[in-house]
Write a protein that holds these residues in place. Sequence first.
Motif, mmCIF file in Angstrom:
data_model
loop_
_atom_site.group_PDB
_atom_site.id
_atom_site.type_symbol
_atom_site.label_atom_id
_atom_site.label_comp_id
_atom_site.label_asym_id
_atom_site.label_seq_id
_atom_site.Cartn_x
_atom_site.Cartn_y
_atom_site.Cartn_z
ATOM 1 N N ALA A 1 0.829 -1.209 0.000
ATOM 2 C CA ALA A 1 0.000 0.000 0.000
ATOM 3 C C ALA A 1 0.862 1.257 0.000
ATOM 4 C CB ALA A 1 -0.924 -0.005 1.214
ATOM 5 N N GLU A 2 1.904 1.251 0.809
ATOM 6 C CA GLU A 2 2.802 2.408 0.867
ATOM 7 C C GLU A 2 3.498 2.603 -0.477
ATOM 8 O OE1 GLU A 2 6.624 4.065 3.468
ATOM 9 O OE2 GLU A 2 5.508 2.308 4.165
ATOM 10 N N TYR A 3 3.915 1.509 -1.088
ATOM 11 C CA TYR A 3 4.579 1.574 -2.391
ATOM 12 C C TYR A 3 3.635 2.159 -3.445
ATOM 13 C CZ TYR A 3 6.213 -0.096 -6.939
ATOM 14 O OH TYR A 3 6.588 -0.169 -8.251
ATOM 15 N N LEU A 4 2.387 1.712 -3.440
ATOM 16 C CA LEU A 4 1.412 2.200 -4.411
ATOM 17 C C LEU A 4 1.228 3.708 -4.294
ATOM 18 C CD1 LEU A 4 -1.258 -0.638 -4.155
ATOM 19 C CD2 LEU A 4 0.278 -0.204 -6.078
ATOM 20 N N LEU A 5 1.158 4.203 -3.065
ATOM 21 C CA LEU A 5 0.995 5.644 -2.863
ATOM 22 C C LEU A 5 2.223 6.416 -3.313
ATOM 23 C CD1 LEU A 5 -0.791 5.893 0.610
ATOM 24 C CD2 LEU A 5 -1.764 6.356 -1.636
ATOM 25 N N GLU A 6 3.393 5.891 -2.974
ATOM 26 C CA GLU A 6 4.632 6.589 -3.310
ATOM 27 C C GLU A 6 4.892 6.613 -4.817
ATOM 28 O OE1 GLU A 6 6.635 8.388 -1.469
ATOM 29 O OE2 GLU A 6 5.367 8.066 0.284
ATOM 30 N N THR A 7 4.286 5.682 -5.537
ATOM 31 C CA THR A 7 4.505 5.621 -6.987
ATOM 32 C C THR A 7 3.285 6.109 -7.764
ATOM 33 O OG1 THR A 7 3.852 3.259 -6.948
ATOM 34 C CG2 THR A 7 6.211 3.782 -6.859
ATOM 35 N N GLY A 8 2.373 6.809 -7.070
ATOM 36 C CA GLY A 8 1.266 7.469 -7.738
ATOM 37 C C GLY A 8 0.069 6.604 -8.069
ATOM 38 N N LYS A 9 0.016 5.392 -7.524
ATOM 39 C CA LYS A 9 -1.109 4.485 -7.813
ATOM 40 C C LYS A 9 -2.133 4.572 -6.670
ATOM 41 C CE LYS A 9 1.954 1.363 -10.356
ATOM 42 N NZ LYS A 9 3.189 2.117 -10.118
ATOM 43 N N ASN A 10 -2.645 5.781 -6.463
ATOM 44 C CA ASN A 10 -3.520 6.059 -5.313
ATOM 45 C C ASN A 10 -4.814 5.257 -5.334
ATOM 46 O OD1 ASN A 10 -1.495 7.918 -5.064
ATOM 47 N ND2 ASN A 10 -2.805 9.702 -4.912
ATOM 48 N N LYS A 11 -5.417 5.123 -6.524
ATOM 49 C CA LYS A 11 -6.706 4.433 -6.603
ATOM 50 C C LYS A 11 -6.595 2.972 -6.207
ATOM 51 C CE LYS A 11 -8.861 7.409 -10.096
ATOM 52 N NZ LYS A 11 -9.472 7.469 -11.454
ATOM 53 N N ALA A 12 -5.477 2.353 -6.525
ATOM 54 C CA ALA A 12 -5.275 0.946 -6.160
ATOM 55 C C ALA A 12 -5.001 0.798 -4.669
ATOM 56 C CB ALA A 12 -4.119 0.360 -6.968
ATOM 57 N N ALA A 13 -4.406 1.842 -4.067
ATOM 58 C CA ALA A 13 -4.025 1.770 -2.652
ATOM 59 C C ALA A 13 -5.211 1.904 -1.713
ATOM 60 C CB ALA A 13 -2.993 2.852 -2.339
ATOM 61 N N ALA A 14 -6.193 2.739 -2.070
ATOM 62 C CA ALA A 14 -7.280 3.075 -1.149
ATOM 63 C C ALA A 14 -8.072 1.867 -0.660
ATOM 64 C CB ALA A 14 -8.208 4.110 -1.786
ATOM 65 N N PRO A 15 -8.615 1.015 -1.552
ATOM 66 C CA PRO A 15 -9.375 -0.139 -1.064
ATOM 67 C C PRO A 15 -8.517 -1.137 -0.295
ATOM 68 C CG PRO A 15 -9.132 -0.227 -3.458
ATOM 69 C CD PRO A 15 -8.673 1.119 -3.023
ATOM 70 N N LEU A 16 -7.254 -1.260 -0.688
ATOM 71 C CA LEU A 16 -6.343 -2.149 0.029
ATOM 72 C C LEU A 16 -6.149 -1.667 1.462
ATOM 73 C CD1 LEU A 16 -4.296 -4.456 0.258
ATOM 74 C CD2 LEU A 16 -2.594 -2.966 -0.816
ATOM 75 N N LEU A 17 -5.975 -0.357 1.636
ATOM 76 C CA LEU A 17 -5.798 0.208 2.972
ATOM 77 C C LEU A 17 -7.045 0.019 3.831
ATOM 78 C CD1 LEU A 17 -3.831 3.434 2.073
ATOM 79 C CD2 LEU A 17 -3.049 1.630 3.615
ATOM 80 N N GLU A 18 -8.208 0.112 3.220
ATOM 81 C CA GLU A 18 -9.443 -0.131 3.966
ATOM 82 C C GLU A 18 -9.481 -1.567 4.488
ATOM 83 O OE1 GLU A 18 -11.612 1.932 4.977
ATOM 84 O OE2 GLU A 18 -10.938 3.698 3.872
ATOM 85 N N ARG A 19 -9.082 -2.515 3.644
ATOM 86 C CA ARG A 19 -9.064 -3.920 4.068
ATOM 87 C C ARG A 19 -8.017 -4.138 5.158
ATOM 88 N NH1 ARG A 19 -9.523 -4.550 -1.457
ATOM 89 N NH2 ARG A 19 -7.389 -5.307 -1.738
ATOM 90 N N LEU A 20 -6.903 -3.422 5.069
ATOM 91 C CA LEU A 20 -5.854 -3.558 6.075
ATOM 92 C C LEU A 20 -6.303 -3.014 7.430
ATOM 93 C CD1 LEU A 20 -2.706 -2.687 3.953
ATOM 94 C CD2 LEU A 20 -3.120 -4.835 5.168
ATOM 95 N N THR A 21 -7.004 -1.901 7.439
ATOM 96 C CA THR A 21 -7.505 -1.361 8.713
ATOM 97 C C THR A 21 -8.516 -2.323 9.331
ATOM 98 O OG1 THR A 21 -9.176 -0.043 7.545
ATOM 99 C CG2 THR A 21 -7.101 1.051 8.100
ATOM 100 N N GLN A 22 -9.329 -2.940 8.502
ATOM 101 C CA GLN A 22 -10.279 -3.932 9.010
ATOM 102 C C GLN A 22 -9.548 -5.142 9.583
ATOM 103 O OE1 GLN A 22 -12.857 -4.784 5.697
ATOM 104 N NE2 GLN A 22 -13.653 -2.686 5.585
ATOM 105 N N ALA A 23 -8.502 -5.579 8.890
ATOM 106 C CA ALA A 23 -7.725 -6.720 9.370
ATOM 107 C C ALA A 23 -7.029 -6.388 10.685
ATOM 108 C CB ALA A 23 -6.689 -7.126 8.321
ATOM 109 N N ALA A 24 -6.489 -5.181 10.785
ATOM 110 C CA ALA A 24 -5.808 -4.768 12.022
ATOM 111 C C ALA A 24 -6.777 -4.728 13.192
ATOM 112 C CB ALA A 24 -5.157 -3.401 11.825
ATOM 113 N N SER A 25 -7.980 -4.252 12.951
ATOM 114 C CA SER A 25 -8.996 -4.207 14.006
ATOM 115 C C SER A 25 -9.378 -5.620 14.427
ATOM 116 C CB SER A 25 -10.233 -3.456 13.517
ATOM 117 O OG SER A 25 -9.912 -2.108 13.214
ATOM 118 N N ALA A 26 -9.521 -6.509 13.443
ATOM 119 C CA ALA A 26 -9.887 -7.896 13.741
ATOM 120 C C ALA A 26 -8.793 -8.605 14.525
ATOM 121 C CB ALA A 26 -10.181 -8.647 12.444
ATOM 122 N N GLN A 27 -7.540 -8.245 14.263
ATOM 123 C CA GLN A 27 -6.396 -8.853 14.948
ATOM 124 C C GLN A 27 -6.091 -8.177 16.279
ATOM 125 O OE1 GLN A 27 -3.263 -8.438 12.050
ATOM 126 N NE2 GLN A 27 -3.803 -10.305 10.972
#
Length: 199
Positions: free
Chosen positions: A127-153
């Motif tokens: 996700a960090e790589y996607l943002l740093e290389t300008g692929k913002n649209k691909a990063a956003a949904p991935l980050l949402e899933r990661l926050t959900q996973a972190a909360s679940a864990q």
Amino acid sequence: TLLALKGEILCERQAGEEARQLSEQGVRLCEQGGHIGLLGWSTLYYARVLLSTGELDELERQLGSFKNLGLSAQIPPWIVSPMEAMHGLLWMRRGEYARVAVWIEERGLDPEDVAVQMRSLEYLVLAEYLLETGKNKAAAPLLERLTQAASAQSSPTLLIQALLILVIHASKKEDEEAGINTLTQALNVAAPGNFIQTF
């Protein structure tokens, strides 16, 4: 392992030098014991301290040393993934994005993957790589899933890291309100456990 873990906790409270010494001591003791699982956890805790203190050359040496050891030993899968993530983070901090891209392909990471929970740290690097290389649209949904996973864990560190990357995402979109709200959320997660170094 407990010494290395205590070192990581101290690092989170910004006791850098003491944290480094304890974590390194924990790794050396585990090396003497010869238990690959315990050595793996201790190395991971030490690696996180080194990343936090910016000692990237020592981090690379430590990761390489453990990887060479692992060629003749059975490394548990729950250690392999976070250790691989440390490689990705090392190259991200150095700005070696081409190397990160190769690593992402080798690890088979895809921003559209749904099952991110078991390899959440690796996907955080993606996700960090996607943002740093300008692929913002691909990063956003991935980050949402990661926050959900972190909360679940129930993983505050992972959740804070994911939220902070979302703050960067909001900044790139010039969405000040979303950035402030997400940063406030991250601070609310960090405050009870005094997670300072993560920021």
